[in-house]
Design a protein around this motif. Structure first.
Motif, PDB file in Angstrom:
ATOM      1  N   SER A 130       3.471  12.491  -5.399  1.00  0.00           N
ATOM      2  CA  SER A 130       2.348  11.558  -5.270  1.00  0.00           C
ATOM      3  C   SER A 130       1.679  11.738  -3.910  1.00  0.00           C
ATOM      4  O   SER A 130       2.331  12.022  -2.908  1.00  0.00           O
ATOM      5  N   ASN A 131       0.358  11.609  -3.891  1.00  0.00           N
ATOM      6  CA  ASN A 131      -0.377  11.708  -2.631  1.00  0.00           C
ATOM      7  C   ASN A 131      -0.968  10.362  -2.222  1.00  0.00           C
ATOM      8  O   ASN A 131      -1.857  10.287  -1.379  1.00  0.00           O
ATOM      9  N   LYS A 132      -0.474   9.277  -2.807  1.00  0.00           N
ATOM     10  CA  LYS A 132      -0.982   7.945  -2.505  1.00  0.00           C
ATOM     11  C   LYS A 132      -0.162   7.304  -1.386  1.00  0.00           C
ATOM     12  O   LYS A 132       1.025   7.033  -1.548  1.00  0.00           O
TER      13      LYS A 132
END
Length: 317
Positions: free
Chosen positions: A176-178
Motif C-alpha cells: 500500500s502507498n497510503k
C-alpha cells in the motif's frame, strides 16, 4: 531513486498518498483549510515581525532577543515543513507526494524539531544566567558565544538525524502507498515498508528518546534553578513577573514535550496511527502558533518597539 521489488508480483511504489483527514466531509475540509491557513500565517507573520524588530531596534539587540529571533526563524521553517502540505491536502484534495519529497519532508521535520529542542535548552540556560547570575551575565553571554550556541543547535539537530538521509532510501515499498497522516512522519512510513524496519525503529527510539528526554531534563533543571532564584527575590512584584513569564514558557513546553513524548519516545510498530495524527497537530500547528505570543508578543519591550515601528511607518505613508 529506484526501489527493488518486494514480494513476488508486487509493484514498487513510486509515490505516496497522504490520506490526511480524508474521512471528513469535503465542505468541512475546505473550511478547515482556511482555518489552518490562518493558523499558519499568524505565526509566520508574527515570527517574521520579531526577526525584523530584533534586527532594527537596538533595545532588542541582546542575547535574549537574539535567541528569540533564532527561535522565530526556526519556527517559520518548522511550521512550513508540514502546514503547507496540510493546507494543500484540505483545500485541493491533492494528496500525492513523490518518494524523494516524502523522505525530504520527513528529514527536515525531524531535524528541525531536534534543533528546536536543543535551542530551547540554550534559551533556558540564557534565562538561568540572566536571573541567577545577573552580575556575570554580560561576561558569560558574549555575542560570540551566543552565535556559537545557535550554530551548535542547528548542527546537532541536522547531524543527529542525518541517518534519515540514507536509511529510508534502502527500504523497499511494494504494498500500500497510503500514508495515514497529513505529512510524511517516520512511523507511518516505516509501517508501509516491505523491508525489515526493526533497525530503523530501534535507531529512532534511541535518538528521539535521547533528544527529547535529554533536552527536557536539562530545560527543567535550568527552570528549577530559576524558580529557586525567583523565590529569593526581595520584591513581590519581581517574583510575580518572573513566575508569570516562567509559567507561560512551561505551558508551551508542556505542549511540545508532551506531544513529542507521546509520538516519538519508544516508538512502537504497533503504534495507533489515528492517535498519532491527532497528537501531531499539537506540535505541528498549536505549539508554533502559540510561540510568538508566549516568547515575544507579550513582552513590553517588544510591544513598545513594534508600536514605534508602526508609528514610523504610518508617518512615512
Amino acid at each position: 531513486v529506484k526501489f527493488s521489488m518486494g514480494p513476488e508480483n508486487a509493484t514498487a511504489v513510486t509515490e505516496f498518498i497522504l490520506e490526511g483527514f480524508s474521512g471528513l466531509d469535503q465542505r468541512l475540509q475546505l473550511f478547515l483549510s482556511l482555518v489552518f491557513l490562518l493558523i499558519y500565517l499568524t505565526p509566520v507573520v508574527g515570527n517574521a515581525t520579531i526577526i525584523l524588530l530584533v534586527c532594527a531596534d537596538r533595545r532588542l539587540q541582546n542575547p535574549m532577543y537574539f535567541f528569540i529571533s533564532s527561535l522565530a526563524f526556526l519556527e517559520i521553517c518548522f511550521i512550513s515543513s508540514t502546514s503547507i502540505q496540510l493546507f494543500v491536502i484540505l483545500s485541493s484534495g491533492r494528496r500525492t507526494i513523490s518518494l524523494n519529497s516524502c523522505f525530504a519532508q520527513s528529514y527536515f521535520y525531524l531535524a528541525l524539531g531536534c534543533t528546536e529542542f536543543v535551542l530551547l535548552v540554550v534559551m533556558s540556560f540564557d534565562r538561568y544566567v540572566a536571573i541567577c547570575q545577573p552580575l556575570r551575565y554580560a561576561a558569560i553571554m558574549k555575542p560570540q558565544l551566543c552565535v556559537h550556541l545557535v550554530v551548535a543547535a542547528w548542527i546537532t539537530g541536522f547531524t543527529l538525524l542525518s541517518y534519515h538521509l540514507v536509511l529510508p532510501y534502502m527500504l523497499t515499498f511494494c504494498g500500500s502507498n497510503k500514508v495515514h497522516h497529513f505529512f510524511c512522519d517516520s512511523s507511518p512510513l516505516l509501517k508501509l515498508s516491505c523491508s525489515d524496519t526493526s533497525l530503523l525503529w530501534k535507531i529512532d527510539s534511541v535518538i528521539f528518546s535521547f533528544v527529547i528526554l535529554g533536552s527536557l531534563c536539562l530545560t527543567l533543571a535550568f527552570y528549577m534553578c530559576i524558580l529557586f532564584c525567583i523565590l529569593h527575590l526581595p520584591a513581590a512584584s519581581g517574583r510575580k513577573k518572573a513566575f508569570s513569564t516562567c509559567s507561560s514558557h512551561l505551558t508551551t513546553l508542556a505542549i511540545a514535550y508532551g506531544s513529542c513524548i507521546a509520538l516519538y519516545v519508544c516508538p512502537s510498530e504497533d503504534v495507533f496511527l489515528e492517535n498519532n495524527r491527532i497528537v501531531a497537530l499539537l506540535n505541528t500547528v498549536l505549539y508554533p502558533f502559540l510561540n510568538p505570543f508566549i516568547y515575544s508578543l507579550r513582552n513590553k519591550t517588544v510591544i513598545l518597539a513594534l508600536n514605534e515601528a508602526i508609528a514610523r511607518t504610518t508617518t512615512q505613508l
